[in-house]
Design an enzyme around this catalytic site. Sequence first.
Site, PDB file in Angstrom:
ATOM      1  CG  ASN A   3      11.709 -31.147  18.469  1.00 30.79           C
ATOM      2  OD1 ASN A   3      11.142 -32.036  19.082  1.00 30.79           O
ATOM      3  ND2 ASN A   3      11.610 -29.867  18.792  1.00 30.79           N
ATOM      4  CG  ASP A   4      12.867 -38.177  18.479  1.00 29.77           C
ATOM      5  OD1 ASP A   4      12.743 -38.556  17.307  1.00 29.77           O
ATOM      6  OD2 ASP A   4      13.759 -38.574  19.237  1.00 29.77           O
ATOM      7  CB  CYS A   5       8.441 -33.647  20.546  1.00 28.38           C
ATOM      8  SG  CYS A   5       9.017 -34.801  21.795  1.00 28.38           S
TER       9      CYS A   5
ATOM     10  CD  GLN B 137       8.121 -39.823  19.442  1.00 39.40           C
ATOM     11  OE1 GLN B 137       7.684 -40.456  20.384  1.00 39.40           O
ATOM     12  NE2 GLN B 137       7.982 -38.515  19.343  1.00 39.40           N
TER      13      GLN B 137
END
Lengths: 842, 842
Positions: free
Chosen positions: B509-511, B526
Amino acid sequence: MQYGHFDDARREYVIETPATPLPWINYLGNEDFFSLISNTAGGYSFYKDAKLRRITRYRYNGVPADEGARSFYLTLMEPTDGAADPMDDAALKPVASWSPTFLPLKTPLDSYECRHGMGYSIFRASYAGIDSELTAFVPLHTPAEINKITLTNTNDAERIVDVTACVEWCLWNAVDDASNFQRNLSTGEVEIEQNDDATLIYHKTEFKERRNHYAFYSVNEPTVGYDTVRDEFLGKFNGWDSPQVIAEGRAHDSVAYGWSPIAAPRVRVRLMPGQSTSLVFMLGYIEVADDEKWEDPNDPAKVGIINKKPAHELFARFDTVEKVDVAFDELKGYWASLLDGFQVRTGDDKLDRMVNIWNQYQCMVTFNLSRSASYYESGMGRGMGFRDSNQDLLGFVHMIPERARDRIIDIASTQLPDGSAWHQYQPLTKQGNADIGGGFNDDPLWLVASVFAYLNETGDDSILRTPAQFDNKEGSEQPLLEHLRRSVRFTMSHRGPHGLPLIGRADWNDCLNLNCFSSTPGESFQTVENNDTGIAESVFIAGMFVLYGEQYAQILERFGEACGMDGDAVRAEVADVRKAVAEVRDATLDAGWDGAWFRRAYDANGNAVGTAEDSEGRIYIEPQGMCVMAGIGVDDGRAAQALASTKELFTCRWGTAILAPAYSTYRIELGEISSYPRGYKENGGIFCHNNPWISIANAIIGDDDEAFAVYTRTCPAYTEEFSQIHRTEPYVYCQMVAGPESHAPGEGKNSWLTGTAAWTFVDVSQYLLGVRPTFDGLRIDPHMPAEFTELHIERSWRGTRYIIDVTRTGERSLSVDGKKVDGDIVPLAAAGAKEVQVTLTI
Amino acid sequence: MQYGHFDDARREYVIETPATPLPWINYLGNEDFFSLISNTAGGYSFYKDAKLRRITRYRYNGVPADEGARSFYLTLMEPTDGAADPMDDAALKPVASWSPTFLPLKTPLDSYECRHGMGYSIFRASYAGIDSELTAFVPLHTPAEINKITLTNTNDAERIVDVTACVEWCLWNAVDDASNFQRNLSTGEVEIEQNDDATLIYHKTEFKERRNHYAFYSVNEPTVGYDTVRDEFLGKFNGWDSPQVIAEGRAHDSVAYGWSPIAAPRVRVRLMPGQSTSLVFMLGYIEVADDEKWEDPNDPAKVGIINKKPAHELFARFDTVEKVDVAFDELKGYWASLLDGFQVRTGDDKLDRMVNIWNQYQCMVTFNLSRSASYYESGMGRGMGFRDSNQDLLGFVHMIPERARDRIIDIASTQLPDGSAWHQYQPLTKQGNADIGGGFNDDPLWLVASVFAYLNETGDDSILRTPAQFDNKEGSEQPLLEHLRRSVRFTMSHRGPHGLPLIGRADWNDCLNLNCFSSTPGESFQTVENNDTGIAESVFIAGMFVLYGEQYAQILERFGEACGMDGDAVRAEVADVRKAVAEVRDATLDAGWDGAWFRRAYDANGNAVGTAEDSEGRIYIEPQGMCVMAGIGVDDGRAAQALASTKELFTCRWGTAILAPAYSTYRIELGEISSYPRGYKENGGIFCHNNPWISIANAIIGDDDEAFAVYTRTCPAYTEEFSQIHRTEPYVYCQMVAGPESHAPGEGKNSWLTGTAAWTFVDVSQYLLGVRPTFDGLRIDPHMPAEFTELHIERSWRGTRYIIDVTRTGERSLSVDGKKVDGDIVPLAAAGAKEVQVTLTI
């Protein structure tokens, strides 16, 4: 061919057709809030920074072009057949629609006129017996654009006109907005406040998270509807020229969640015959403190609802036509007073209007925006340029010296400790732009130029003692004088095998990249150094160093002790610098001289650039201008010879090209300069920026006719009649005109944001008209052609009005308030003197 | 509501109206040359890299939308009144124009159909009695897009039809093309070759300098004219829906110098009643060696004229309809054979068409393009993702294992020496993307997943001995097995206070940015770590480590000695890893367990994320799926409990949300996840990617009904009937569907480029249908609901065709070629065996 005309009395350019060769634009805003606006009302708005705080969305390279950010739709409404009650809104249907700015609806108008003035634009149109006048401006000290529209019914019966205005929101960061759609399409958020007497539509994308700012679009009258969903407003497959809600004659009251939010309030106006009414639309920008973001931070139900109090306050400042008209008059008064600082009557209307109005106006715009946001600079990349902003200041410092002072400190603060500089910085953060970096070896010397100009203009030597950071690092502060020292020392300590300054990544000509040696497509010519042999030198920087090294020496002599240096230290530093200046001057006359002109550089292999020994790129403009401005070769005829070569070898009706002949192949050892098609940009285009250097140089060697001829070749007012060839705005300079070797000589590009504005103003005001501030007084030394027999010049300088009359008699004499003065310098007036009368015969 | 239907026999989706809710697109090209093409022929083409080698220009967020890159105009021409000779071209006038793809002209068509097939799209239309069929495809092994158009005159009299096709060139670098206008507008260059039998228009911008490539657009018939200047083609103020040359009925033969070059050849066709004719338009890309760029490098007059020989050769390969038809048949045959590797008959058409056709097709597209270029990914930013591409490979490896092998080596070569990885790399250069960097701590483990899948599919352990660089540095090569070791060791050595793996910048989950703590608008969530306390941990990576750590151990046990390790070394390494796996499993069951579900993480302050103790974000989907897939809690009921919580707490008709309840405020300690509006994207949207993890997890715990229900909720064929809500293409997965807490639950976004394709194929083929390759044989273990009583599956594996019939009898037995086999694994067939019959009763 012309597409309009100058209205000098109103300080306006009047565009008579929407079909100008390219959009002809204007800038609104003087401080923090800026808008671009074209002659069909295209453009966009931003707060301080066109990249990081873009308020409305604009599509560069859009098809159709120049639409969407600011759209007005007028719709004539009539009762449907058989409607019971003609006053019943629901029984109205649209019968005709048009845009009072022509675009986007493109309905052919019965009349059209766009007046670009000083910080405002006025659009007049008529259609279906409805006259419209739309005035767009950014009030002083206000983060908002006002669009006041006045409608007049010239028919002999009542008319119902719906006014729909629309702005499309940019999701703040212009780069992300145009690229990161997988995120963007889910983030858009709005709030709508439809009151009985006004409607405000708020754009609050990302306000929930880290943003402390929102925008709003409002109208000061009740609305019959609104839209905030772009796709709902336009409908399937439609462009801005055919919105579904306009065709239907009703708003959809759509509420945006993600996708593309807009703000499109709709107002219904009923006009009796002869009746006029006005509406005020406003695009406002609001910042709030972190703890004041929400309507009620303590009520969980109200977290998420933005605090509208500051928006209401801003709205209330312009919620009547009367308030708007007062603000508009203030803006006009402001500009009248700004321009008043330098006014001239020469008998040549073109010259007068450029000097008195448009050149100064463009100087303000370039000072404000550097090279960030125009119709060619997308506002996504370049922020403020170190080199650019120092030069822009040369043409602006006489208008608002206080702002110039602040700017100098901002610029100096991005200087690096070794004297070199970040090449660009973002106006919002004032931090150097790491993507570009530094290494442009001319950069530091431009700081000397701007400070010298500031000191001449103001005499305010306190600036030299003002601390400024290096690299924006806290604790690194040093007085500005120390910044100048490091600037000059940087050049002194970076010299190559011929004793000429090293060029680094590039000098003024960003495209002469002598250490780049790039063979990879798309690799940045500016930031890559594949083969830095440490020997590539610039004759141009040599000229700069002779000119600005000497200015630094003069600053030291004049102010060094006032800055705390002792006399010996001043003398030692001055001697050091003058010794280096002499060395570089000698090197320029030796290795920098090609026989009939100044060479341009030595490349990374030690080969000369800009020499008769080459087949292409034999002569470059920059060293001819800069070296002569520095006085090099003036006493031995070489300056005259260089300028004669310049006129003969690469000057055409449209100006002097940057080099000739243009390169037909890519030369890896020269970089980007040889990448362009022949005759375009740095490969043989006419760079307007350095044409004034040639004009000044000719003035210096006394060729006044050629000095003025150079001035007029690139001057917009003089090329106005060729607008179909020139294509760009005839009231401002463009960066580049296609050169004699191009496919379309005379075609302009990249208008507005160019150092041409400042340098031309320096040229025309200080050299051609010859009024130049010095430490001791105002030098008056005109260099105008013989046909100019009388000049009347008024110049405000250090609190005194100098009223200067020049008469050509054949005999030179100068008198001040009736008293004869030796030389050409009018001494600084006594403190408190309001006015000084200067009479010069030549 | 549907806007089309599946045509399974032809492997096509048939779109019946241009007015789909959003453009519904297809991809052309399988190797290096790719095109996006919508149901109205919008889209663009690029070679290998959508950012660095963009061939045609596309305006994301254009208004009107989806126009300009590929436009076709048909114009019915008639003799002007009183023309002396009706065959005289000059005496013809246009009487009607339409686009055979509806856009851009928008003329309402008498009939319209778009068929998106496997690597091609066909547009059928009729208007004015002229039937048209346009077939667009990229032939195998060919850097070109073919557009064959066939016109048939169904009128009872002769008709003259002008066919104008137009592409707009992108100036190669998509980012510069959309931003650097001060340069771009001066660089465009073309050449035109108008022969008697064909016309080729060449785009050679920047070919003069560092580019070794050009493009061309051609037609295989004589032309009556052409245009290459966009503004000349469109005329003032016009869009693609109203070009001036179409209104005038004639081309202007314009030649581009700078500005916006296009290629628009115009062909005149005379058709007798009932007559058909076909034209072949081609968009080609050519690379030449540096010393072969020019027509004659030794003739100065010909330097600057491009070497057209390779273009002529490419043109000649498709210069007749017959050659094009052969190539089209080859493409169809290629896809038939590719898809044939996994075919199923289940009695459920929706299931069959997804498995047999569309899911596999999407797997190919995601394998090719990662997340680079779709209608939501602008192709300007993200290249190939380390995490993404490893996962994409899971769904593709059975189709072309050789390409998967190459990809694994490419990916591994961007790994950093410490085992971590560049998060993305550019497909053209294969270099890590420094703008994003690394630090995403899940990345390395995905490499184990893809290699394990490759080994199961192929048995080819030579890949483990294949050297691959670290950080693309020459000399850093190590066998792939060493890359796996460093991947696993990276997690082992980066564990936090609870014994769980550290999360780094983010995991899958990049967020979820636990070290970011960003308060600056626009700052990248990021790449910024403002508060890395070194303790933020991920329960999701814990699950990954248990799953992939064990896979690594199995790889070692099976292939370690074949890779040169001695037996003791293998055993020691396996023991070490299994010990760490056990530790992490225990930590997950301890600190990772919240009571009724798995927690998500521990933040930089040591607080749990995804816990019932919180008011929002109480439960997340990722750890429920990954931990159960890793077998954690399967034996003690916790897995079942986690999945029950998942179903109960945040599953709706459209799938399971990523978390619930969505965050209503920005939480600085969580990062981007809390930045989105509620119910969108990572803040409570339905991420299709991790729904199959839940499906697999349910299969693992034996809840086959729920496993299949999860599958169908997000499956396009099952949501086709709700296309007016779902809006995205009903034949492919999208990344995100607006969640139950959003304003528009069920609205899809970001279709095509999503790991959903691969993971769903893993789910449906290996778990639901239950055919899973292992080192030793093909495991057959279906988990379908009871209503599926018979399954027929054909699976090509390691050169043998496995024909599998499953019958539901209530008793489990497996036989292979008639012989009963214990367990659920069909042993690897004897070398050379063409076919194996498998019968399974369950």
